[in-house]
Motif scaffolding. Structure first.
Motif, PDB file in Angstrom:
ATOM      1  N   ASP A  52       0.851  -1.195   0.000  1.00 15.57           N
ATOM      2  CA  ASP A  52       0.000   0.000   0.000  1.00 15.57           C
ATOM      3  C   ASP A  52       0.881   1.238   0.000  1.00 15.57           C
ATOM      4  N   THR A  53       0.486   2.247  -0.770  1.00 13.28           N
ATOM      5  CA  THR A  53       1.245   3.487  -0.830  1.00 13.28           C
ATOM      6  C   THR A  53       0.246   4.600  -1.114  1.00 13.28           C
ATOM      7  N   SER A  54       0.742   5.827  -1.343  1.00 16.05           N
ATOM      8  CA  SER A  54      -0.184   6.871  -1.773  1.00 16.05           C
ATOM      9  C   SER A  54       0.384   7.543  -3.005  1.00 16.05           C
ATOM     10  N   SER A  55      -0.500   7.954  -3.885  1.00 15.03           N
ATOM     11  CA  SER A  55      -0.089   8.604  -5.120  1.00 15.03           C
ATOM     12  C   SER A  55      -0.979   9.821  -5.307  1.00 15.03           C
ATOM     13  N   GLY A  56      -0.381  11.026  -5.251  1.00 15.92           N
ATOM     14  CA  GLY A  56      -1.157  12.260  -5.371  1.00 15.92           C
ATOM     15  C   GLY A  56      -2.205  12.379  -4.283  1.00 15.92           C
ATOM     16  N   GLY A  57      -1.857  11.907  -3.074  1.00 16.85           N
ATOM     17  CA  GLY A  57      -2.786  12.035  -1.947  1.00 16.85           C
ATOM     18  C   GLY A  57      -3.825  10.921  -1.893  1.00 16.85           C
ATOM     19  N   ARG A  58      -3.858  10.060  -2.908  1.00 21.81           N
ATOM     20  CA  ARG A  58      -4.844   8.968  -2.896  1.00 21.81           C
ATOM     21  C   ARG A  58      -4.153   7.650  -2.604  1.00 21.81           C
TER      22      ARG A  58
END
Ligand SMILES: [Zn+2]
Length: 389
Positions: free
Chosen positions: A63-69
């Motif tokens: 799990d990570t975040s990309s552009g706040g999502r």
């Protein structure tokens, strides 16, 4: 070996699988959305393929975040295989061992005498590879392949090192066959400038770009061209010989036999000759850069002039190929703005404005490691769907 009929469902699935694997292998880690964008596959297809690769243990998903999502990042499993890079330079031998998840597990560099014979050079490379595999804790049978960098052009048909190689005793040697025979591993060979380009593309100043040129200015001058995410070599393997663009028909005779090539103005031996009278003793290009940074006017002038001349070569390259970024590598790149600013001035003066506008000229971020990391990337880029060279 696949026995699928071309165009059948299963061959299409294999092709899609390979596209996803290749994208992840070259990027190190990507979100599923990035994979979809980069491969042109639908989100649903990517999601199915990632699930399949995860179940087989080929990739790991976190799990990570990309552009706040919230997003899920996909990378190759660290134990999916080991790659080895070997880089022969004008004065060094560097070896790195890494995994397919882009982790460098062991790396070492040794000085190499320019007059060393090819046999002695390969003896040392063999010992270093064995030692570093030991340090990394992997047996030789875990190695998928070896990327080998040499400071000269490789004949695509014969695999022999060309006559303009910087190491004088090595002309005609078959470096790939030589090292492969010693290590018992598949070896893929390329010249140092192409590997520098691959290294910066995968690990350095070119990350995320599809079109760039890497220009290496050291003893010789060469360039590696990346077009649509791939190294462009040309049918004879000599694409990118920017050092032999003619700047002055009546100029000094070059090692290639022509006169007034770019290299005869900016290659280290020519630059050092300009300074010999005023700087007695042994000068090196890195010492010249250091003196220039301390304010030595002669060294600053020589570097600035070299920048202007490199810029003329870059302008030609820019008109022909329209790369988004030119990355400067080699010892001269350490001069930073002292050399970059005159390069940009020349590009502004000699390239067509529309090509020059889109171009950024930046120093490499990997320094002397660019080629050996590029050698690791070479193995990753040459792997097929079965995971072998
Ligand atoms: Zn030349």
């Amino acid at each position: 070996m696949s026995t699928d009929t071309p165009g059948s469902q299963s061959s299409l699935h294999r092709a899609n699988l390979e596209r996803v694997l290749r994208a992840v292998r070259m990027a190190g880690s990507l979100t599923q959305a990035e994979i979809a964008r980069g491969t042109g596959l639908s989100a649903a297809t990517v999601s199915n393929i990632v699930r399949e690769l995860k179940e087989s243990g080929t990739v790991v998903v976190a799990d990570t975040s990309s552009g706040g999502r919230r997003a899920r990042s996909v990378s190759l499993s660290g134990d999916a295989g080991i790659v080895v890079g070997v880089d022969f330079g004008h004065t060094h031998l560097r070896v790195a061992v890494g995994n397919l998840a882009h982790r460098v597990l062991a790396e070492e560099s040794e000085p190499l005498d320019v007059d060393v014979s090819a046999q002695q050079g390969f003896d040392r490379a063999e010992r270093m590879v064995e030692r570093l595999l030991g340090q990394a804790g992997f047996p030789a049978d875990k190695v998928i392949g070896v990327g080998l960098g040499v400071p000269g052009p490789i004949d695509v048909e014969t695999g022999a090192l060309g006559s303009t190689a910087i190491l004088p005793g090595w002309t005609g040697v078959m470096p790939g066959r030589e090292l492969s025979g010693r290590l018992g591993m598949p070896v893929h060979v390329d010249n140092d400038a192409n590997l520098g380009a691959l290294g910066e593309l995968v690990w350095g100043a070119g990350r995320g770009l599809g079109d760039l040129a890497y220009i290496k200015v050291a003893s010789g001058v060469g360039s590696g061209l990346v077009i649509n995410g791939q190294i462009y070599r040309g049918p004879g393997g000599t694409a990118g010989e920017i050092g032999h663009i003619t700047l002055d028909e009546a100029g000094p005779v070059c090692r290639c036999g022509n006169r007034g090539c770019l290299e005869t103005f900016v290659g280290s031996r020519y630059l050092l000759n300009l300074l010999n009278a005023n700087h007695p003793g042994e000068l090196s290009l890195s010492r010249v850069v250091q003196l220039a940074q301390q304010g030595d006017l002669g060294c600053r002038r020589v570097i600035a002039d070299a920048g202007r001349q490199i810029g003329m070569g870059v302008a030609t390259l820019c008109n022909l190929l329209n790369p988004r970024r030119v990355i400067l590598g080699g010892d001269l790149a350490e001069a930073g703005e002292l050399v970059l600013s005159p390069i940009r001035d020349s590009v502004a003066r000699y390239a067509i404005p529309s090509a020059a506008r889109q171009l950024s000229v930046v120093p490499g971020t990997l320094g002397g490691r660019a080629e050996v990391l590029g050698a690791l990337a070479l193995v990753m880029s040459e792997m097929g769907e079965t995971g072998v060279l």
